[in-house]
Motif scaffolding. Sequence first.
Motif, PDB file in Angstrom:
ATOM      1  N   THR A 133       0.840  -1.194   0.000  1.00 26.11           N
ATOM      2  CA  THR A 133       0.000   0.000   0.000  1.00 26.11           C
ATOM      3  C   THR A 133       0.875   1.244   0.000  1.00 26.11           C
ATOM      4  O   THR A 133       1.744   1.400   0.855  1.00 26.11           O
ATOM      5  CB  THR A 133      -0.921   0.024   1.241  1.00 26.11           C
ATOM      6  N   THR A 146       2.947  -1.447 -11.081  1.00 30.10           N
ATOM      7  CA  THR A 146       1.599  -0.991 -11.419  1.00 30.10           C
ATOM      8  C   THR A 146       0.890  -0.525 -10.150  1.00 30.10           C
ATOM      9  O   THR A 146       1.213  -0.957  -9.039  1.00 30.10           O
ATOM     10  CB  THR A 146       0.779  -2.127 -12.063  1.00 30.10           C
ATOM     11  N   PHE A 147      -0.083   0.358 -10.335  1.00 29.66           N
ATOM     12  CA  PHE A 147      -0.875   0.905  -9.228  1.00 29.66           C
ATOM     13  C   PHE A 147      -2.345   0.588  -9.420  1.00 29.66           C
ATOM     14  O   PHE A 147      -2.839   0.564 -10.546  1.00 29.66           O
ATOM     15  CB  PHE A 147      -0.725   2.432  -9.160  1.00 29.66           C
ATOM     16  N   GLY A 148      -3.022   0.363  -8.305  1.00 27.18           N
ATOM     17  CA  GLY A 148      -4.467   0.259  -8.320  1.00 27.18           C
ATOM     18  C   GLY A 148      -5.067   1.649  -8.250  1.00 27.18           C
ATOM     19  O   GLY A 148      -4.343   2.661  -8.258  1.00 27.18           O
ATOM     20  N   PRO A 149      -6.378   1.750  -8.167  1.00 26.23           N
ATOM     21  CA  PRO A 149      -7.025   3.060  -8.083  1.00 26.23           C
ATOM     22  C   PRO A 149      -6.642   3.800  -6.793  1.00 26.23           C
ATOM     23  O   PRO A 149      -6.416   3.185  -5.754  1.00 26.23           O
ATOM     24  CB  PRO A 149      -8.519   2.747  -8.081  1.00 26.23           C
ATOM     25  N   ILE A 150      -6.578   5.115  -6.888  1.00 25.22           N
ATOM     26  CA  ILE A 150      -6.304   5.970  -5.727  1.00 25.22           C
ATOM     27  C   ILE A 150      -7.605   6.172  -4.968  1.00 25.22           C
ATOM     28  O   ILE A 150      -8.627   6.516  -5.564  1.00 25.22           O
ATOM     29  CB  ILE A 150      -5.737   7.331  -6.171  1.00 25.22           C
ATOM     30  N   GLU A 151      -7.558   5.939  -3.650  1.00 28.46           N
ATOM     31  CA  GLU A 151      -8.745   6.110  -2.816  1.00 28.46           C
ATOM     32  C   GLU A 151      -8.433   7.071  -1.676  1.00 28.46           C
ATOM     33  O   GLU A 151      -7.354   7.004  -1.091  1.00 28.46           O
ATOM     34  CB  GLU A 151      -9.179   4.772  -2.230  1.00 28.46           C
ATOM     35  N   GLN A 152      -9.370   7.949  -1.365  1.00 32.91           N
ATOM     36  CA  GLN A 152      -9.226   8.810  -0.204  1.00 32.91           C
ATOM     37  C   GLN A 152      -9.731   8.044   1.007  1.00 32.91           C
ATOM     38  O   GLN A 152     -10.861   7.582   1.042  1.00 32.91           O
ATOM     39  CB  GLN A 152      -9.996  10.115  -0.361  1.00 32.91           C
ATOM     40  N   ALA A 176      -3.205   3.695  -2.465  1.00 31.54           N
ATOM     41  CA  ALA A 176      -3.350   2.901  -3.678  1.00 31.54           C
ATOM     42  C   ALA A 176      -2.501   1.658  -3.513  1.00 31.54           C
ATOM     43  O   ALA A 176      -1.446   1.695  -2.865  1.00 31.54           O
ATOM     44  CB  ALA A 176      -2.915   3.689  -4.907  1.00 31.54           C
ATOM     45  N   ASP A 177      -2.956   0.547  -4.081  1.00 28.81           N
ATOM     46  CA  ASP A 177      -2.132  -0.659  -4.101  1.00 28.81           C
ATOM     47  C   ASP A 177      -1.011  -0.470  -5.112  1.00 28.81           C
ATOM     48  O   ASP A 177      -1.200   0.166  -6.161  1.00 28.81           O
ATOM     49  CB  ASP A 177      -2.970  -1.876  -4.498  1.00 28.81           C
ATOM     50  N   TRP A 178       0.159  -1.035  -4.809  1.00 30.18           N
ATOM     51  CA  TRP A 178       1.328  -0.975  -5.700  1.00 30.18           C
ATOM     52  C   TRP A 178       1.918  -2.366  -5.809  1.00 30.18           C
ATOM     53  O   TRP A 178       2.147  -3.022  -4.787  1.00 30.18           O
ATOM     54  CB  TRP A 178       2.354   0.004  -5.151  1.00 30.18           C
TER      55      TRP A 178
END
Length: 133
Positions: free
Chosen positions: A53, A75-81, A89-91
């Motif tokens: 994360t 790679t990254f997952g979506p950015i979340e607040q 974001a997941d990495w």
Amino acid sequence: MTTAAHTLLTACALTAATAFGPAPGASAAVSNVSVSGGFGLGFVQYGTGCTYTVTVRGDGVGVLADRVNGEPGGTFGPIEQVGPDTFTADWAPTMYGRHSVSADGVGTEVYVQKGYDFGIVCFTLPEYLRLPG
């Protein structure tokens, strides 16, 4: 414009900026980027095939980047607040080496080796140790 009207407009603008963050395309002020650590022997905490994360502190996040020697490194997952001024974001790193993980130019460096994902846990070993297979 009266002083009271000016004060009211300023208060409304500040409230809107706080509630909604920067306008799309506006530069967000990032103050810190960190990457959750994994399990490893020695100083190696990050491995390919594992997911971590990335936490960004600031007003918002425009762009996440991961570079190894100038090349994309993961790679990254979506950015979340996830809270006030906190975004995640997941990495998933895809290359070995020293990674520069950044958000809007503010970043941190982590060293990635081969990872071993066992479902509930993912860990890494130093270069000179390898699991069979």
